[in-house]
Scaffold this motif. Structure first.
Motif, PDB file in Angstrom:
ATOM      1  N   SER A   1      20.130  50.876  19.434  1.00  0.00           N
ATOM      2  CA  SER A   1      19.563  49.930  18.488  1.00  0.00           C
ATOM      3  C   SER A   1      19.439  50.632  17.132  1.00  0.00           C
ATOM      4  CB  SER A   1      18.191  49.451  18.962  1.00  0.00           C
ATOM      5  OG  SER A   1      17.273  50.525  18.994  1.00  0.00           O
ATOM      6  N   TYR A   2      19.492  49.858  16.070  1.00  0.00           N
ATOM      7  CA  TYR A   2      19.367  50.459  14.749  1.00  0.00           C
ATOM      8  C   TYR A   2      18.984  49.403  13.724  1.00  0.00           C
ATOM      9  CZ  TYR A   2      24.049  48.524  13.817  1.00  0.00           C
ATOM     10  OH  TYR A   2      25.124  47.680  13.661  1.00  0.00           O
TER      11      TYR A   2
ATOM     12  N   ASP B 120      20.206  47.439  21.192  1.00  0.00           N
ATOM     13  CA  ASP B 120      21.213  48.357  21.725  1.00  0.00           C
ATOM     14  C   ASP B 120      22.322  47.652  22.482  1.00  0.00           C
ATOM     15  OD1 ASP B 120      19.635  47.588  23.824  1.00  0.00           O
ATOM     16  OD2 ASP B 120      19.201  49.619  24.538  1.00  0.00           O
ATOM     17  N   ASP B 121      22.014  46.528  23.141  1.00  0.00           N
ATOM     18  CA  ASP B 121      23.041  45.799  23.892  1.00  0.00           C
ATOM     19  C   ASP B 121      23.663  44.670  23.081  1.00  0.00           C
ATOM     20  OD1 ASP B 121      20.929  44.067  23.781  1.00  0.00           O
ATOM     21  OD2 ASP B 121      20.768  43.749  25.947  1.00  0.00           O
ATOM     22  N   ARG B 122      23.293  44.587  21.800  1.00  0.00           N
ATOM     23  CA  ARG B 122      23.824  43.573  20.878  1.00  0.00           C
ATOM     24  C   ARG B 122      23.503  42.153  21.358  1.00  0.00           C
ATOM     25  NH1 ARG B 122      23.970  48.043  19.209  1.00  0.00           N
ATOM     26  NH2 ARG B 122      25.650  49.010  18.015  1.00  0.00           N
ATOM     27  N   SER B 123      22.435  42.003  22.133  1.00  0.00           N
ATOM     28  CA  SER B 123      22.071  40.679  22.629  1.00  0.00           C
ATOM     29  C   SER B 123      21.234  39.899  21.616  1.00  0.00           C
ATOM     30  CB  SER B 123      21.285  40.799  23.940  1.00  0.00           C
ATOM     31  OG  SER B 123      20.068  41.488  23.730  1.00  0.00           O
ATOM     32  N   ARG B 124      20.626  40.602  20.655  1.00  0.00           N
ATOM     33  CA  ARG B 124      19.819  39.933  19.636  1.00  0.00           C
ATOM     34  C   ARG B 124      20.007  40.665  18.305  1.00  0.00           C
ATOM     35  NH1 ARG B 124      16.917  40.881  23.740  1.00  0.00           N
ATOM     36  NH2 ARG B 124      15.668  42.523  22.755  1.00  0.00           N
TER      37      ARG B 124
ATOM     38  N   GLU C 162      29.536  40.238  16.102  1.00  0.00           N
ATOM     39  CA  GLU C 162      30.532  41.045  15.393  1.00  0.00           C
ATOM     40  C   GLU C 162      30.502  40.761  13.897  1.00  0.00           C
ATOM     41  OE1 GLU C 162      33.636  43.477  14.197  1.00  0.00           O
ATOM     42  OE2 GLU C 162      32.399  43.500  16.006  1.00  0.00           O
ATOM     43  N   GLU C 163      30.311  39.506  13.552  1.00  0.00           N
ATOM     44  CA  GLU C 163      30.304  39.119  12.145  1.00  0.00           C
ATOM     45  C   GLU C 163      29.198  39.832  11.369  1.00  0.00           C
ATOM     46  OE1 GLU C 163      29.455  35.064   9.534  1.00  0.00           O
ATOM     47  OE2 GLU C 163      30.197  34.899  11.581  1.00  0.00           O
ATOM     48  N   TRP C 164      28.090  40.082  12.032  1.00  0.00           N
ATOM     49  CA  TRP C 164      26.920  40.612  11.341  1.00  0.00           C
ATOM     50  C   TRP C 164      26.632  42.082  11.613  1.00  0.00           C
ATOM     51  CZ3 TRP C 164      24.768  37.930   7.547  1.00  0.00           C
ATOM     52  CH2 TRP C 164      24.983  36.551   7.514  1.00  0.00           C
ATOM     53  N   THR C 165      27.367  42.726  12.489  1.00  0.00           N
ATOM     54  CA  THR C 165      27.001  44.103  12.850  1.00  0.00           C
ATOM     55  C   THR C 165      28.148  45.089  12.684  1.00  0.00           C
ATOM     56  OG1 THR C 165      27.521  43.708  15.199  1.00  0.00           O
ATOM     57  CG2 THR C 165      25.262  43.319  14.486  1.00  0.00           C
ATOM     58  N   ARG C 166      29.048  44.839  11.760  1.00  0.00           N
ATOM     59  CA  ARG C 166      30.091  45.824  11.503  1.00  0.00           C
ATOM     60  C   ARG C 166      29.440  47.115  11.011  1.00  0.00           C
ATOM     61  NH1 ARG C 166      32.085  41.134   8.975  1.00  0.00           N
ATOM     62  NH2 ARG C 166      33.742  40.136  10.159  1.00  0.00           N
ATOM     63  N   THR C 167      29.908  48.230  11.509  1.00  0.00           N
ATOM     64  CA  THR C 167      29.275  49.501  11.145  1.00  0.00           C
ATOM     65  C   THR C 167      30.112  50.334  10.186  1.00  0.00           C
ATOM     66  OG1 THR C 167      30.220  50.527  13.124  1.00  0.00           O
ATOM     67  CG2 THR C 167      27.998  49.643  13.309  1.00  0.00           C
TER      68      THR C 167
ATOM     69  N   THR D 156      18.604  53.468   9.994  1.00  0.00           N
ATOM     70  CA  THR D 156      17.347  54.054  10.421  1.00  0.00           C
ATOM     71  C   THR D 156      16.895  53.434  11.742  1.00  0.00           C
ATOM     72  OG1 THR D 156      16.096  52.417   9.151  1.00  0.00           O
ATOM     73  CG2 THR D 156      16.623  54.488   8.043  1.00  0.00           C
ATOM     74  N   SER D 157      15.738  53.913  12.229  1.00  0.00           N
ATOM     75  CA  SER D 157      15.132  53.394  13.469  1.00  0.00           C
ATOM     76  C   SER D 157      16.144  53.381  14.608  1.00  0.00           C
ATOM     77  CB  SER D 157      14.556  51.995  13.237  1.00  0.00           C
ATOM     78  OG  SER D 157      13.577  52.002  12.229  1.00  0.00           O
ATOM     79  N   ILE D 158      16.939  54.441  14.704  1.00  0.00           N
ATOM     80  CA  ILE D 158      17.921  54.550  15.776  1.00  0.00           C
ATOM     81  C   ILE D 158      17.181  54.624  17.114  1.00  0.00           C
ATOM     82  CG2 ILE D 158      19.878  55.864  16.667  1.00  0.00           C
ATOM     83  CD1 ILE D 158      20.332  54.738  13.852  1.00  0.00           C
ATOM     84  N   ASN D 159      17.576  53.768  18.036  1.00  0.00           N
ATOM     85  CA  ASN D 159      16.968  53.688  19.374  1.00  0.00           C
ATOM     86  C   ASN D 159      15.523  53.214  19.362  1.00  0.00           C
ATOM     87  OD1 ASN D 159      19.066  54.382  21.197  1.00  0.00           O
ATOM     88  ND2 ASN D 159      18.872  56.542  20.620  1.00  0.00           N
ATOM     89  N   SER D 160      15.029  52.724  18.235  1.00  0.00           N
ATOM     90  CA  SER D 160      13.651  52.220  18.217  1.00  0.00           C
ATOM     91  C   SER D 160      13.525  50.876  17.500  1.00  0.00           C
ATOM     92  CB  SER D 160      12.726  53.247  17.545  1.00  0.00           C
ATOM     93  OG  SER D 160      13.109  53.483  16.202  1.00  0.00           O
TER      94      SER D 160
END
Length: 287
Positions: A81-82, A109-113, A167-172, A266-270
């Motif tokens: 999660s991030y 983290d699972d991209r479910s929300r 995918e549309e909103w979480t390109r890294t 930021t807030s990786i895994n939290s």
């Protein structure tokens, strides 16, 4: 119009890679998080980094393989999660803000929300309208709220495949790794936490307000990169001329701006994502 602005911003920084009356940019509602301030940069160390402490594609003197760095950054954000924040501010010489664009993306983290918050405020001369846009999505639907000076509207979308929305909103991918050449990147500092500071003096990454600006100059960009290749933050600063200055503008003070473009992970895994406070209202008043 606001959809064009939003999609443009995502192409840039997203997710990167990323924007009247000068209104303060507001943070997201209870479904998101307040606007983040830049994370403190770790203290510099005199330690000479070993290859294991450097990101893929990075040597002690600079970047040797930009594709390897970009891929490593992308992979470092998988299955975690991030929170991603992007801010673009264009300021006249007298300190008046012409444009301010803020984006916050919170991803599980699972991209479910996911939860997205975008605010844009601008000086009257920019021709933009001040807006706030928020979107919440889970595995089955996407719900959004748009606030402008004239009204508040809601939309829902249950037709598109959830993975497409995510995918549309979480390109890294970031503008830092898509706008420069490896030869333009130099390592200038090695910090505690094995983080490397990279500087670039080439042309800056495009931003959500690039279509309003021309002839960027005096660009200076820095990025902080971890040993996994994660780009924790980068900031591009440059001077640019307005493409369509006000008719009454006659001097460099009101025909040009100084731009600061910052992206942070930021807030990786939290990072957590809850339903926004306006969810039930959106369901009732959706279009």
């Amino acid at each position: 119009m606001y959809r064009r602005i939003i999609i443009h911003s995502l192409v840039v920084g997203l997710l990167i890679l990323a924007g009247c009356n000068s209104l303060p940019a507001t943070g997201p509602s209870s479904g998101g998080t307040s606007e983040l301030t830049p994370a403190p940069i770790p203290t510099a160390s005199s330690q000479t980094p070993s290859p294991a402490q450097l990101a893929p594609g990075v040597a002690s003197y600079g970047v040797t393989d930009l594709n390897a760095l970009s891929t490593a950054h992308h992979e470092s954000l998988q299955n975690v999660s991030y929170t991603r924040t992007e801010t673009v501010t264009a300021v006249f010489a007298n300190g008046t803000i012409r444009d301010r664009f803020n984006l916050t993306a919170r991803v599980t983290d699972d991209r479910s929300r996911i939860f997205i918050s975008i605010t844009q405020s601008a000086h009257a001369s920019s021709g933009h309208s001040a807006i706030t846009y928020e979107l919440w999505a889970n595995r089955t639907q996407a719900v959004s709220q748009r606030n402008s000076s004239s009204n508040t509207s809601y939309r829902t979308d249950t037709r598109r495949n959830r993975s497409v929305v995510i995918e549309e909103w979480t390109r890294t991918r970031t503008g830092f790794t898509t706008s420069y050449a490896a030869s333009e990147m130099n390592v200038v500092e090695f910090q505690t936490e094995n983080r490397t500071v990279i500087e670039v003096t080439g042309q800056p990454p495009p931003t959500v307000i690039t279509d309003q600006l021309i002839t960027p100059a005096d660009s200076y960009t820095t990025a902080v990169v971890g040993p996994q290749g994660r780009i924790y933050n980068y900031t591009a600063q440059y001077h640019a001329m307005l493409k369509n200055p006000p008719t009454e503008a006659t001097t460099v003070e009101n025909t040009s701006v100084d731009v600061t473009h910052t992206v942070q992970f930021t807030s990786i895994n939290s990072t957590t994502v809850a339903r926004p406070s306006w969810f039930d209202t959106a369901i009732t008043n959706r279009k």
